[in-house]
Design a protein around this motif. Structure first.
Motif, PDB file in Angstrom:
ATOM      1  N   VAL A  79       0.862  -1.179   0.000  1.00 56.26           N
ATOM      2  CA  VAL A  79       0.000   0.000   0.000  1.00 56.26           C
ATOM      3  C   VAL A  79       0.899   1.229   0.000  1.00 56.26           C
ATOM      4  N   VAL A  80       0.686   2.098  -0.984  1.00 52.80           N
ATOM      5  CA  VAL A  80       1.464   3.330  -1.094  1.00 52.80           C
ATOM      6  C   VAL A  80       0.518   4.491  -0.820  1.00 52.80           C
ATOM      7  N   GLY A  81       0.868   5.322   0.157  1.00 53.97           N
ATOM      8  CA  GLY A  81      -0.005   6.432   0.510  1.00 53.97           C
ATOM      9  C   GLY A  81       0.753   7.670   0.938  1.00 53.97           C
ATOM     10  N   THR A  83      -0.713   9.823   3.700  1.00 56.92           N
ATOM     11  CA  THR A  83      -1.149  10.361   4.986  1.00 56.92           C
ATOM     12  C   THR A  83      -1.075   9.316   6.096  1.00 56.92           C
ATOM     13  N   HIS A  84      -1.070   9.806   7.311  1.00 52.97           N
ATOM     14  CA  HIS A  84      -1.089   8.934   8.486  1.00 52.97           C
ATOM     15  C   HIS A  84      -2.361   8.082   8.484  1.00 52.97           C
ATOM     16  N   TRP A  85      -3.483   8.673   8.071  1.00 49.89           N
ATOM     17  CA  TRP A  85      -4.754   7.961   8.005  1.00 49.89           C
ATOM     18  C   TRP A  85      -4.649   6.763   7.073  1.00 49.89           C
ATOM     19  N   GLU A  86      -4.012   6.938   5.908  1.00 45.14           N
ATOM     20  CA  GLU A  86      -3.870   5.850   4.952  1.00 45.14           C
ATOM     21  C   GLU A  86      -2.984   4.737   5.512  1.00 45.14           C
ATOM     22  N   LYS A  87      -1.961   5.122   6.223  1.00 43.80           N
ATOM     23  CA  LYS A  87      -1.083   4.130   6.855  1.00 43.80           C
ATOM     24  C   LYS A  87      -1.871   3.332   7.901  1.00 43.80           C
ATOM     25  N   MET A  88      -2.646   4.027   8.709  1.00 46.62           N
ATOM     26  CA  MET A  88      -3.447   3.365   9.724  1.00 46.62           C
ATOM     27  C   MET A  88      -4.472   2.429   9.070  1.00 46.62           C
ATOM     28  N   TRP A  89      -5.126   2.897   8.011  1.00 44.52           N
ATOM     29  CA  TRP A  89      -6.142   2.107   7.323  1.00 44.52           C
ATOM     30  C   TRP A  89      -5.545   0.821   6.753  1.00 44.52           C
ATOM     31  N   TYR A 103       3.197  -1.045   4.236  1.00 45.03           N
ATOM     32  CA  TYR A 103       2.855   0.316   3.839  1.00 45.03           C
ATOM     33  C   TYR A 103       4.131   1.048   3.422  1.00 45.03           C
ATOM     34  N   PHE A 104       4.024   1.834   2.355  1.00 49.03           N
ATOM     35  CA  PHE A 104       5.125   2.659   1.867  1.00 49.03           C
ATOM     36  C   PHE A 104       4.629   4.091   1.729  1.00 49.03           C
ATOM     37  N   ASP A 105       5.459   5.039   2.131  1.00 51.69           N
ATOM     38  CA  ASP A 105       5.134   6.440   1.880  1.00 51.69           C
ATOM     39  C   ASP A 105       5.235   6.702   0.377  1.00 51.69           C
ATOM     40  N   TYR A 106       4.515   7.712  -0.074  1.00 52.88           N
ATOM     41  CA  TYR A 106       4.396   7.966  -1.514  1.00 52.88           C
ATOM     42  C   TYR A 106       5.758   8.140  -2.196  1.00 52.88           C
ATOM     43  N   HIS A 107       6.715   8.712  -1.504  1.00 52.56           N
ATOM     44  CA  HIS A 107       8.041   8.905  -2.110  1.00 52.56           C
ATOM     45  C   HIS A 107       8.815   7.580  -2.226  1.00 52.56           C
ATOM     46  N   GLU A 108       8.239   6.487  -1.716  1.00 50.14           N
ATOM     47  CA  GLU A 108       8.877   5.172  -1.785  1.00 50.14           C
ATOM     48  C   GLU A 108       8.223   4.262  -2.832  1.00 50.14           C
ATOM     49  N   ARG A 113       7.188  -0.999  -5.476  1.00 49.83           N
ATOM     50  CA  ARG A 113       7.043  -1.806  -6.692  1.00 49.83           C
ATOM     51  C   ARG A 113       8.057  -2.950  -6.727  1.00 49.83           C
ATOM     52  N   LYS A 114       9.259  -2.691  -6.262  1.00 56.14           N
ATOM     53  CA  LYS A 114      10.260  -3.763  -6.182  1.00 56.14           C
ATOM     54  C   LYS A 114       9.826  -4.820  -5.166  1.00 56.14           C
ATOM     55  N   TRP A 115       9.301  -4.398  -4.022  1.00 55.85           N
ATOM     56  CA  TRP A 115       8.901  -5.328  -2.975  1.00 55.85           C
ATOM     57  C   TRP A 115       7.768  -6.225  -3.432  1.00 55.85           C
ATOM     58  N   ILE A 116       6.819  -5.671  -4.180  1.00 59.26           N
ATOM     59  CA  ILE A 116       5.650  -6.454  -4.594  1.00 59.26           C
ATOM     60  C   ILE A 116       6.020  -7.478  -5.667  1.00 59.26           C
ATOM     61  N   LYS A 117       7.063  -7.202  -6.435  1.00 55.91           N
ATOM     62  CA  LYS A 117       7.471  -8.126  -7.493  1.00 55.91           C
ATOM     63  C   LYS A 117       8.323  -9.218  -6.883  1.00 55.91           C
TER      64      LYS A 117
END
Length: 117
Positions: A79-81, A83-89, A103-108, A113-117
């Protein structure tokens, strides 16, 4: 709404969220998930939260129903987001899937994408 991303391939289903989610969004994406599960058994799900403007109650139910239906078929969820809310969700989804959720911050995005592959 959901947008299928270009990294959707083989056992990876990759979607971006932009705007308010409705049940019709799930009606469109669920067949792709079902087909991928049929073809590969276990799948990897990449969710990129570009902009979330809310989720309709029927869409929320469809979201939970999708996680429960495919509980044993999730190998990994990224999950790439922004906000703190998105991380919590994303952390709340843990009990609804059998695979790893990260969870990955948007700048990650590249790391996600590397992790999911």
């Amino acid at each position: 709404m959901f947008k299928v991303l270009d990294i959707t391939k083989n056992d990876v289903v990759a979607i971006a969220v932009d705007g308010k989610l409705s049940k019709s969004d799930y009606d469109k994406i669920t067949p792709l998930i079902e087909k991928t599960v049929r073809d590969y058994g276990k799948i990897r799900l990449y969710i990129q939260l570009d902009y979330v403007d809310g989720i309709e109650p029927k869409a929320f139910r469809a979201d939970i129903k999708t996680y429960l239906k495919f509980f044993n078929n999730m190998k990994k969820i990224a999950v790439v987001g922004k906000t703190h809310w998105e991380k919590m969700w994303s952390g709340l989804a843990g009990p609804f899937v059998s695979g790893d959720i990260k969870y990955f911050d948007y700048h990650e995005i590249d790391e996600a994408r590397k992790w999911i592959k």
